[in-house]
Design a protein around this motif. Sequence first.
Motif, PDB file in Angstrom:
ATOM      1  N   LEU A 193     -10.157  21.211  -3.820  1.00  0.00           N
ATOM      2  CA  LEU A 193      -8.524  20.976  -3.462  1.00  0.00           C
ATOM      3  C   LEU A 193      -7.617  19.626  -3.359  1.00  0.00           C
ATOM      4  CD1 LEU A 193      -7.780  23.902  -1.021  1.00  0.00           C
ATOM      5  CD2 LEU A 193      -7.497  23.707  -3.403  1.00  0.00           C
ATOM      6  N   VAL A 194      -7.507  19.355  -4.765  1.00  0.00           N
ATOM      7  CA  VAL A 194      -6.764  17.700  -5.182  1.00  0.00           C
ATOM      8  C   VAL A 194      -4.988  17.686  -4.854  1.00  0.00           C
ATOM      9  CG1 VAL A 194      -6.209  15.695  -6.204  1.00  0.00           C
ATOM     10  CG2 VAL A 194      -8.674  17.396  -6.612  1.00  0.00           C
ATOM     11  N   ALA A 195      -4.686  17.176  -3.153  1.00  0.00           N
ATOM     12  CA  ALA A 195      -3.615  17.174  -3.316  1.00  0.00           C
ATOM     13  C   ALA A 195      -3.093  15.678  -3.438  1.00  0.00           C
ATOM     14  CB  ALA A 195      -3.206  17.541  -1.886  1.00  0.00           C
ATOM     15  N   GLY A 196      -1.223  16.201  -3.145  1.00  0.00           N
ATOM     16  CA  GLY A 196      -0.670  15.002  -3.349  1.00  0.00           C
ATOM     17  C   GLY A 196       0.313  15.076  -4.443  1.00  0.00           C
ATOM     18  N   GLN A 197       1.401  13.475  -4.207  1.00  0.00           N
ATOM     19  CA  GLN A 197       2.580  13.694  -4.104  1.00  0.00           C
ATOM     20  C   GLN A 197       2.798  12.008  -5.858  1.00  0.00           C
ATOM     21  OE1 GLN A 197       5.588  14.930  -2.330  1.00  0.00           O
ATOM     22  NE2 GLN A 197       5.112  17.360  -2.944  1.00  0.00           N
ATOM     23  N   ALA A 198       3.536  12.481  -6.605  1.00  0.00           N
ATOM     24  CA  ALA A 198       4.331  11.310  -7.016  1.00  0.00           C
ATOM     25  C   ALA A 198       5.597  11.206  -6.558  1.00  0.00           C
ATOM     26  CB  ALA A 198       4.371  11.309  -8.260  1.00  0.00           C
ATOM     27  N   ILE A 199       6.813  10.045  -5.455  1.00  0.00           N
ATOM     28  CA  ILE A 199       7.576  10.263  -5.417  1.00  0.00           C
ATOM     29  C   ILE A 199       8.625   8.716  -6.093  1.00  0.00           C
ATOM     30  CG2 ILE A 199       9.496  10.650  -2.363  1.00  0.00           C
ATOM     31  CD1 ILE A 199       5.824  11.736  -2.220  1.00  0.00           C
ATOM     32  N   PRO A 200       9.726   8.816  -6.625  1.00  0.00           N
ATOM     33  CA  PRO A 200      10.763   8.236  -7.049  1.00  0.00           C
ATOM     34  C   PRO A 200      10.830   7.609  -5.945  1.00  0.00           C
ATOM     35  CG  PRO A 200      10.709  10.080  -8.702  1.00  0.00           C
ATOM     36  CD  PRO A 200       9.939  10.402  -7.608  1.00  0.00           C
ATOM     37  N   LEU A 201      10.336   6.306  -5.304  1.00  0.00           N
ATOM     38  CA  LEU A 201      11.606   5.660  -4.622  1.00  0.00           C
ATOM     39  C   LEU A 201      12.854   5.134  -4.657  1.00  0.00           C
ATOM     40  CD1 LEU A 201       8.349   3.727  -2.998  1.00  0.00           C
ATOM     41  CD2 LEU A 201       9.308   5.723  -2.216  1.00  0.00           C
ATOM     42  N   SER A 202      13.401   5.949  -5.337  1.00  0.00           N
ATOM     43  CA  SER A 202      15.079   4.781  -6.278  1.00  0.00           C
ATOM     44  C   SER A 202      15.860   5.369  -5.494  1.00  0.00           C
ATOM     45  CB  SER A 202      15.165   4.961  -7.729  1.00  0.00           C
ATOM     46  OG  SER A 202      15.729   7.289  -7.460  1.00  0.00           O
ATOM     47  N   GLY A 203      16.460   6.368  -4.985  1.00  0.00           N
ATOM     48  CA  GLY A 203      17.432   7.142  -3.485  1.00  0.00           C
ATOM     49  C   GLY A 203      16.755   6.825  -2.058  1.00  0.00           C
ATOM     50  N   PHE A 204      15.605   5.554  -1.948  1.00  0.00           N
ATOM     51  CA  PHE A 204      15.394   5.468  -0.530  1.00  0.00           C
ATOM     52  C   PHE A 204      16.216   4.019  -0.276  1.00  0.00           C
ATOM     53  CE2 PHE A 204      12.491   8.863  -1.870  1.00  0.00           C
ATOM     54  CZ  PHE A 204      11.180   9.136   0.057  1.00  0.00           C
ATOM     55  N   ASP A 213       6.430   4.443  -7.668  1.00  0.00           N
ATOM     56  CA  ASP A 213       6.589   5.575  -7.403  1.00  0.00           C
ATOM     57  C   ASP A 213       5.380   5.495  -5.913  1.00  0.00           C
ATOM     58  OD1 ASP A 213       8.270   6.477  -9.323  1.00  0.00           O
ATOM     59  OD2 ASP A 213       6.731   7.531  -9.821  1.00  0.00           O
ATOM     60  N   LEU A 214       5.848   6.347  -5.168  1.00  0.00           N
ATOM     61  CA  LEU A 214       4.990   6.573  -3.986  1.00  0.00           C
ATOM     62  C   LEU A 214       4.011   7.358  -4.401  1.00  0.00           C
ATOM     63  CD1 LEU A 214       3.510   5.656  -0.990  1.00  0.00           C
ATOM     64  CD2 LEU A 214       5.408   7.963  -0.143  1.00  0.00           C
ATOM     65  N   SER A 215       2.858   7.134  -4.849  1.00  0.00           N
ATOM     66  CA  SER A 215       2.029   8.222  -4.877  1.00  0.00           C
ATOM     67  C   SER A 215       0.442   8.328  -4.118  1.00  0.00           C
ATOM     68  CB  SER A 215       0.878   7.364  -6.386  1.00  0.00           C
ATOM     69  OG  SER A 215       2.183   7.420  -7.908  1.00  0.00           O
ATOM     70  N   LEU A 216       0.484   9.336  -3.897  1.00  0.00           N
ATOM     71  CA  LEU A 216      -1.089   9.783  -3.039  1.00  0.00           C
ATOM     72  C   LEU A 216      -1.613  10.794  -3.593  1.00  0.00           C
ATOM     73  CD1 LEU A 216       2.240  10.281  -0.228  1.00  0.00           C
ATOM     74  CD2 LEU A 216       0.496   8.676   0.036  1.00  0.00           C
ATOM     75  N   VAL A 217      -2.665  10.285  -3.360  1.00  0.00           N
ATOM     76  CA  VAL A 217      -3.934  11.418  -4.017  1.00  0.00           C
ATOM     77  C   VAL A 217      -4.604  11.831  -2.532  1.00  0.00           C
ATOM     78  CG1 VAL A 217      -5.596  12.283  -4.901  1.00  0.00           C
ATOM     79  CG2 VAL A 217      -3.728  11.119  -5.862  1.00  0.00           C
ATOM     80  N   GLN A 265      -3.073   6.049  -1.122  1.00  0.00           N
ATOM     81  CA  GLN A 265      -1.960   5.348  -1.680  1.00  0.00           C
ATOM     82  C   GLN A 265      -2.625   4.585  -3.354  1.00  0.00           C
ATOM     83  OE1 GLN A 265       0.861   3.389   0.575  1.00  0.00           O
ATOM     84  NE2 GLN A 265      -0.363   3.907   2.202  1.00  0.00           N
ATOM     85  N   ALA A 266      -2.228   5.798  -4.658  1.00  0.00           N
ATOM     86  CA  ALA A 266      -2.506   4.504  -5.686  1.00  0.00           C
ATOM     87  C   ALA A 266      -1.489   3.672  -6.498  1.00  0.00           C
ATOM     88  CB  ALA A 266      -2.032   6.065  -6.427  1.00  0.00           C
ATOM     89  N   ASP A 267      -1.581   2.540  -6.828  1.00  0.00           N
ATOM     90  CA  ASP A 267      -1.021   2.034  -7.760  1.00  0.00           C
ATOM     91  C   ASP A 267      -0.713   2.637  -8.981  1.00  0.00           C
ATOM     92  OD1 ASP A 267       0.260  -0.989  -8.290  1.00  0.00           O
ATOM     93  OD2 ASP A 267      -1.092  -0.631  -9.795  1.00  0.00           O
ATOM     94  N   ARG A 268      -1.727   3.160  -9.322  1.00  0.00           N
ATOM     95  CA  ARG A 268      -1.851   3.646 -10.526  1.00  0.00           C
ATOM     96  C   ARG A 268      -2.853   4.777 -11.004  1.00  0.00           C
ATOM     97  NH1 ARG A 268      -3.343  -1.129 -11.987  1.00  0.00           N
ATOM     98  NH2 ARG A 268      -5.682  -1.072 -13.422  1.00  0.00           N
ATOM     99  N   ILE A 269      -2.900   6.143 -11.863  1.00  0.00           N
ATOM    100  CA  ILE A 269      -3.506   6.566 -12.005  1.00  0.00           C
ATOM    101  C   ILE A 269      -3.889   7.186 -12.725  1.00  0.00           C
ATOM    102  CG2 ILE A 269      -4.418   9.794 -11.333  1.00  0.00           C
ATOM    103  CD1 ILE A 269      -2.639   9.572  -9.215  1.00  0.00           C
ATOM    104  N   GLU A 270      -5.869   6.870 -13.675  1.00  0.00           N
ATOM    105  CA  GLU A 270      -5.579   6.189 -14.859  1.00  0.00           C
ATOM    106  C   GLU A 270      -6.303   8.230 -15.406  1.00  0.00           C
ATOM    107  OE1 GLU A 270      -6.375   1.791 -15.402  1.00  0.00           O
ATOM    108  OE2 GLU A 270      -7.732   2.991 -15.418  1.00  0.00           O
ATOM    109  N   SER A 271      -5.996   8.181 -16.582  1.00  0.00           N
ATOM    110  CA  SER A 271      -6.835   9.973 -17.555  1.00  0.00           C
ATOM    111  C   SER A 271      -7.778   8.832 -18.170  1.00  0.00           C
ATOM    112  CB  SER A 271      -5.804  10.544 -18.239  1.00  0.00           C
ATOM    113  OG  SER A 271      -4.838  11.249 -17.398  1.00  0.00           O
ATOM    114  N   LEU A 272      -8.898  10.162 -18.073  1.00  0.00           N
ATOM    115  CA  LEU A 272     -10.378   8.949 -19.095  1.00  0.00           C
ATOM    116  C   LEU A 272     -10.356   9.990 -19.572  1.00  0.00           C
ATOM    117  CD1 LEU A 272     -12.830   7.879 -16.194  1.00  0.00           C
ATOM    118  CD2 LEU A 272     -11.290   6.193 -17.614  1.00  0.00           C
ATOM    119  N   SER A 273     -10.521  10.127 -21.228  1.00  0.00           N
ATOM    120  CA  SER A 273     -11.254  11.098 -22.126  1.00  0.00           C
ATOM    121  C   SER A 273     -12.181  11.881 -21.542  1.00  0.00           C
ATOM    122  CB  SER A 273     -11.639  10.243 -22.664  1.00  0.00           C
ATOM    123  OG  SER A 273     -12.343   8.960 -23.010  1.00  0.00           O
TER     124      SER A 273
END
Length: 349
Positions: free
Chosen positions: A307-318, A245-249, A204-212
Amino acid sequence: MKSTGRHRQAVLSVIATVIVVAATAAAGQVQPERTDAQQQEILSLATIVGAALQGQLVPTTEPFGWANDFLKSSEQTTFVPFTLSVEQSKVSTSPVAMYMFVAPQGAPAASAPPAAEPAAASAPVLPEAAFEDAYHIDLGAPTAAGNYEIRRGFWVPGGDYDVYVALSESGVADGTEAKTMMLKKAMSVPNLWSDQLATSTIIQADRIESLSVPPPPDQQLANPYTLGAMRIVPKSVSEYLTSDDLSLVFLVYNVGLTAAGLPDVEIDYTFNTRGPAGDEYFNRTNPQAFNEQTLPPDFDLEAGHQLVAGQAIPLSGFPEADYRLEIKITDNTNGASLTHNVDFSVSAS
């Protein structure tokens, strides 16, 4: 920590074994040269861990928080990235010294060969380490919750281990005793190198950062949650707001291949609310597919692609509730499947 007595004499007889590795880096890891004072700090931590390994020092509390994950590594090993959470009030210096020693559970401590001194002749020998390392780390800024977070990692073959982590303040003023803490943790590490369908931990990711650019290979232990040019900052608690968002990796391992030499994997995500009467279906997202139609044309597991899987699901409808997310991974090439469950809660504030 609780001392069992005669601690000093027993530790001095084994400290040479412990400190040899404490003063060196893990294989392939480049570390700056230590000062004499820093070497002494590592020696002191190795002394404490040596006492615990000998049964002369028994940890009775967990002085800092621990969370870890499991990922497939190289050479038939499993990589274990982890996060230590240290309360801000427990340390007064930003730099800290840290020493870790990982030993197989139940590893016997044989008698040492006869020596000139009777005490040395009867001293037990430490079990061979599965992994060991030492660091000096700058803690940086604490989190909003008032904790320092330290992220590192180690790799071992699958099996049952005892993990020892000792940590102390670094660079304290002369005449001041550095605060020191030690954690002993039993851990079962999965073997991700079998021929059976498997995954990493669901992170469960708090955030995912892109590195140069990705960090160099010799900095992997200092960047344990980095996959290529993607850095994952794991979430410390499974509690969310409806604005989050619920972010999973996670990574999928040991899949079969089609005639085209590509995987054919489908992943289903089903959300259930949890209550006194049991779980109740809430909703699901579209399945995630990894196959000839969705993978890049040059995808090649033999070349090291993953194979890197996962989703980012907004929780506004939960609605506010406790939830169980069921993740089912199916390998369509051979019918193998497995299921993971992720518990989390959602609140409005």
